[in-house]
Design a protein around this motif. Structure first.
Motif, PDB file in Angstrom:
ATOM      1  N   GLN A  13       0.823  -1.204   0.000  1.00  0.00           N
ATOM      2  CA  GLN A  13       0.000   0.000   0.000  1.00  0.00           C
ATOM      3  C   GLN A  13       0.858   1.256   0.000  1.00  0.00           C
ATOM      4  O   GLN A  13       0.575   2.207  -0.748  1.00  0.00           O
ATOM      5  CB  GLN A  13      -0.941  -0.019   1.219  1.00  0.00           C
ATOM      6  CG  GLN A  13      -2.014  -1.089   1.131  1.00  0.00           C
ATOM      7  CD  GLN A  13      -2.760  -1.276   2.442  1.00  0.00           C
ATOM      8  OE1 GLN A  13      -2.156  -1.293   3.523  1.00  0.00           O
ATOM      9  NE2 GLN A  13      -4.073  -1.433   2.369  1.00  0.00           N
ATOM     10  N   SER A  61       1.180   3.817  -3.249  1.00  0.00           N
ATOM     11  CA  SER A  61       0.770   5.203  -3.038  1.00  0.00           C
ATOM     12  C   SER A  61       1.848   6.170  -3.505  1.00  0.00           C
ATOM     13  O   SER A  61       1.564   7.169  -4.181  1.00  0.00           O
ATOM     14  CB  SER A  61       0.454   5.456  -1.556  1.00  0.00           C
ATOM     15  OG  SER A  61      -0.617   4.658  -1.119  1.00  0.00           O
ATOM     16  N   LEU A  88       1.433   8.811  -6.722  1.00  0.00           N
ATOM     17  CA  LEU A  88       1.557  10.260  -6.570  1.00  0.00           C
ATOM     18  C   LEU A  88       2.695  10.818  -7.422  1.00  0.00           C
ATOM     19  O   LEU A  88       2.562  11.889  -8.038  1.00  0.00           O
ATOM     20  CB  LEU A  88       1.771  10.604  -5.092  1.00  0.00           C
ATOM     21  CG  LEU A  88       0.582  10.305  -4.175  1.00  0.00           C
ATOM     22  CD1 LEU A  88       0.951  10.540  -2.728  1.00  0.00           C
ATOM     23  CD2 LEU A  88      -0.624  11.155  -4.564  1.00  0.00           C
ATOM     24  N   VAL A  97      -7.020  10.468  -8.342  1.00  0.00           N
ATOM     25  CA  VAL A  97      -6.014  10.194  -7.313  1.00  0.00           C
ATOM     26  C   VAL A  97      -6.684   9.842  -5.988  1.00  0.00           C
ATOM     27  O   VAL A  97      -6.279   8.886  -5.306  1.00  0.00           O
ATOM     28  CB  VAL A  97      -5.065  11.397  -7.150  1.00  0.00           C
ATOM     29  CG1 VAL A  97      -4.182  11.217  -5.915  1.00  0.00           C
ATOM     30  CG2 VAL A  97      -4.190  11.559  -8.389  1.00  0.00           C
ATOM     31  N   LEU A 124      -6.314   6.271  -4.080  1.00  0.00           N
ATOM     32  CA  LEU A 124      -5.786   6.123  -2.724  1.00  0.00           C
ATOM     33  C   LEU A 124      -6.794   5.437  -1.808  1.00  0.00           C
ATOM     34  O   LEU A 124      -6.411   4.627  -0.950  1.00  0.00           O
ATOM     35  CB  LEU A 124      -5.416   7.498  -2.165  1.00  0.00           C
ATOM     36  CG  LEU A 124      -4.198   8.161  -2.817  1.00  0.00           C
ATOM     37  CD1 LEU A 124      -4.004   9.575  -2.282  1.00  0.00           C
ATOM     38  CD2 LEU A 124      -2.929   7.333  -2.587  1.00  0.00           C
ATOM     39  N   ILE A 132      -6.554   1.814  -2.660  1.00  0.00           N
ATOM     40  CA  ILE A 132      -5.305   1.232  -2.166  1.00  0.00           C
ATOM     41  C   ILE A 132      -5.372   0.962  -0.661  1.00  0.00           C
ATOM     42  O   ILE A 132      -4.992  -0.116  -0.190  1.00  0.00           O
ATOM     43  CB  ILE A 132      -4.112   2.162  -2.500  1.00  0.00           C
ATOM     44  CG1 ILE A 132      -3.830   2.148  -4.011  1.00  0.00           C
ATOM     45  CG2 ILE A 132      -2.863   1.736  -1.724  1.00  0.00           C
ATOM     46  CD1 ILE A 132      -2.814   3.188  -4.459  1.00  0.00           C
ATOM     47  N   TRP A 133      -5.871   1.936   0.093  1.00  0.00           N
ATOM     48  CA  TRP A 133      -5.858   1.825   1.551  1.00  0.00           C
ATOM     49  C   TRP A 133      -7.156   1.283   2.133  1.00  0.00           C
ATOM     50  O   TRP A 133      -7.194   0.884   3.304  1.00  0.00           O
ATOM     51  CB  TRP A 133      -5.554   3.190   2.170  1.00  0.00           C
ATOM     52  CG  TRP A 133      -4.148   3.625   1.909  1.00  0.00           C
ATOM     53  CD1 TRP A 133      -3.707   4.447   0.915  1.00  0.00           C
ATOM     54  CD2 TRP A 133      -2.983   3.224   2.629  1.00  0.00           C
ATOM     55  NE1 TRP A 133      -2.341   4.593   0.969  1.00  0.00           N
ATOM     56  CE2 TRP A 133      -1.867   3.854   2.017  1.00  0.00           C
ATOM     57  CE3 TRP A 133      -2.769   2.404   3.733  1.00  0.00           C
ATOM     58  CZ2 TRP A 133      -0.564   3.682   2.471  1.00  0.00           C
ATOM     59  CZ3 TRP A 133      -1.469   2.233   4.201  1.00  0.00           C
ATOM     60  CH2 TRP A 133      -0.394   2.866   3.570  1.00  0.00           C
ATOM     61  N   CYS A 178      -3.297  -1.799  -6.283  1.00  0.00           N
ATOM     62  CA  CYS A 178      -2.373  -2.267  -5.249  1.00  0.00           C
ATOM     63  C   CYS A 178      -2.315  -3.782  -5.334  1.00  0.00           C
ATOM     64  O   CYS A 178      -2.908  -4.492  -4.523  1.00  0.00           O
ATOM     65  CB  CYS A 178      -2.848  -1.818  -3.869  1.00  0.00           C
ATOM     66  SG  CYS A 178      -1.660  -2.146  -2.543  1.00  0.00           S
TER      67      CYS A 178
END
Length: 269
Positions: free
Chosen positions: A47, A51, A55, A79, A83, A86-87, A96
Motif C-alpha cells: 500500500q 501510493s 503520486l 487520485v 488512494l 489502495i488503503w 495495489c
C-alpha cells in the motif's frame, strides 16, 4: 482429469521457468497474491509503495493540465479514488496488486501511459464542440459512481453481488470504467486520448475479466456458476463469449489505428 480453471489462484505451482517465474502465464497477469495472504502487516508495504508510485507518476499529469480546471478536477478525483482503493481494502486490487509482475504492469506501463496521454498529449485538440469539457466531466462522474451505491451498502460486504447493476453484467465496475475514461478522454479533446477506453475493452475482455471470474468462481463456488450462466460478463446484453472476444480484438485494431494516425500532433511528435 485437468484442474478446474480457478485452481491457479489457490496456490503456487511447482513448475517454474527462468528467474523463478511460474510456467502458468495467467499468474503473471493476476493482481491477487497466489498465496491468498491478505494480512494488514503484509499489505502495508504494498500500500505504501503503490501510493508513492501513484503520486509521483500523476504529478507529471497535473503539471501539464494546470490551465484546465476540468482536467485538474478529474485528475484529483482519480487520485483520491485510487488512494481510497489502495488503503481501503486488505485484499489486492489492480491499483495495489499482490504480485511484482502486475506491479510492473500497473506502475511502469499503465499509470504512466494514462498520465502521458491524458496530460502531456493534450497539445493539439482534434475534438471541438461546445460543452465538450463538461460533457466529459459528466461522463467521468457518472462512470465513477456507477454501482457505487450498492457496493457501499454494509449488508452486501463479502457477498457475491448479483442485484442492481450486477444483475445486468457481472462486472459493473469495469463497465462503468468505460464511461469514466471515455469522459476523461473527451475532456482532453483528442482522439488519441479516446483510444484508452477503446483499449480498455480489449484488456478487460482478454485479461482482467477472466482473472476476476476465476477469483469469483473460487470464492463463491456454489453461487457463481449459476450467476455466470445467466448474466452478461462486461457489457449488458452481450452474453456470447465469442462475440465479446471479436469485439475486443476489433477494439485493439481501432486502438492501434488511432495511435498510429492521431497521436502525433497532441503528443508533439
Amino acid at each position: 482429469m485437468s484442474k478446474p480453471l480457478e485452481q491457479p489462484l489457490a496456490g503456487t505451482s511447482a513448475e517454474t521457468c527462468c528467474c523463478g517465474l511460474d510456467r502458468d502465464l495467467r499468474k503473471w497477469i493476476q493482481w491477487r497474491s497466489p498465496t491468498g495472504n491478505t494480512s494488514s502487516a503484509d499489505r502495508l508495504p504494498w500500500q505504501a509503495g503503490c501510493s508513492v508510485l501513484l503520486l509521483l507518476e500523476m504529478a507529471s499529469y497535473f503539471y501539464f493540465v494546470l490551465e484546465s480546471p476540468v482536467l485538474l478536477l478529474i485528475g484529483s478525483i482519480f487520485v483520491v479514488k485510487a488512494l481510497v482503493e489502495i488503503w481501503g481494502q486488505q485484499t489486492p486490487t489492480w491499483l495495489c496488486p499482490g504480485t511484482f509482475c502486475m506491479l510492473f504492469v500497473i506502475y511502469v506501463l499503465i499509470v504512466p501511459t494514462v498520465a502521458y496521454m491524458y496530460g502531456y498529449c493534450t497539445m493539439a485538440s482534434d475534438i471541438q464542440f461546445a460543452g465538450r469539457d463538461w460533457l466529459g466531466l459528466v461522463l467521468y462522474l457518472g462512470g465513477s459512481s456507477y454501482s457505487l451505491f450498492y457496493e457501499a451498502q454494509p449488508e452486501n460486504k463479502g457477498k457475491l453481488h448479483t442485484v442492481g447493476p450486477a444483475a445486468w453484467c457481472m462486472h459493473p465496475n469495469y463497465f462503468g470504467d468505460l464511461f469514466t475514461y471515455t469522459g476523461w478522454g473527451l475532456a482532453c479533446g483528442t482522439s488519441c486520448a479516446l483510444s484508452i477506453p477503446i483499449m480498455m475493452i480489449f484488456t478487460f475482455v482478454i485479461i482482467v475479466v477472466p482473472n476476476s471470474d476465476r477469483y469469483l468462481a473460487q470464492r463463491y463456488p456454489e453461487e457463481f456458476p449459476a450467476y455466470a450462466a445467466k448474466t452478461a460478463t462486461l457489457i449488458p446484453g452481450l452474453h456470447s463469449e465469442l462475440a465479446s472476444k471479436i469485439l475486443a480484438w476489433a477494439c485493439l485494431v481501432v486502438c492501434v489505428y488511432l495511435w498510429c494516425n492521431t497521436c502525433s500532433a497532441p503528443c508533439g511528435l
